[in-house]
Design a protein around this motif. Sequence first.
Motif: not given
Length: 348
Positions: A280-305
């Motif tokens: 049930d928990c897995v089906l309830a996960f929200p989708l997350m906005d990763t904008g803060r990691a990109r702005r502050v850390l300069g992070w972006a995934p190299v590999r798409p999902a």
Amino acid sequence: MVVTGATGNIGTEVVRRLAGHPGVGTVVAVARRHPARLPEGVRFVGADITTEPDLPGLFGGADAVIHLACLFQPSRRPEITWRTNVLGSDRVFEAVADAGVRTLVHASSVVAYAPGPKDRRVDESWPTDGWPTAPYPREKAYTERLLDVFERRHPEVRTVRIRPGIVVGAASAPQQRRLFAGPFFPSRRPPRPMRLVPSLPRLRLQAVHSEDAADAFCRAALDPRARGAFNIAAEPPVDAALLAEVNRARLVPLPYRPARAAVAAGWRARLLPTSAEMFDCVLAFPLMDTGRARRVLGWAPVRPADEAVAAFLEGLRRGGAPGLPALRRRLPGGGRLREAATGVGERP
């Protein structure tokens, strides 16, 4: 730098990256099991965060502690996972303050979030109430509260919490098969592993490759601007359609109630290490906005999902990285037979 849980899914890559970073001196890798090999410049310390008598001594002189140690199993004995994931984390936090470490980076998770939407992204302000009937989400949410208190008591410590989606990769595939699917799920997939993929309502979540997750932890530890929480995930969201595409399979609609009933029956029969509450928990996960990691850390995934999921499936086929103790494909003393005989979901 000190890394707890250094031989795990994310920790192995974090240690490797830190060891190769020109701005990092000695890396201390803390884990219960000794790895088969260590990068140059890494010192291993065999310790359990729940029992080690001198955690401040281990952390003394460190610029940062990256806390990754956690337990998913034994899923049928939550008192054990609580001892590591909550009480052990609390010991790590207090040892960081006692040792005068200036930076703490804690591995939280998407599972710490309360149920959320699937049609839009939520940022780091979304409530971290977890899913109270499943041990692991409950423990991650409670640890967030401990970290809230720690931040108020110790503002001198730069505290970061990384909340990744489901972390996958080739090396971790056999371990994750064992943790979440059990010994009766094939560990080495054939070239065409699935001809049918069940399409479940609300099966839409986010994944991130273990190497990309490790990159976020290292950036958070090394960047003095980084504070607070960061969502970490790759695009696109993983749903039944993506799984069918990666597997070259056909979608088959599957209603929620029969699927949950099957998981609950498998759990009661000790055929599955994952409970219906975790389903049930897995089906309830929200989708997350990763904008803060990109702005502050300069992070972006190299590999798409989709590439991360494909790497996971390839790891199943190849058997992962059996040389790493925390990620070994077979358990000592009998492998799958031992796994089943000792009770699915019973082994730490």
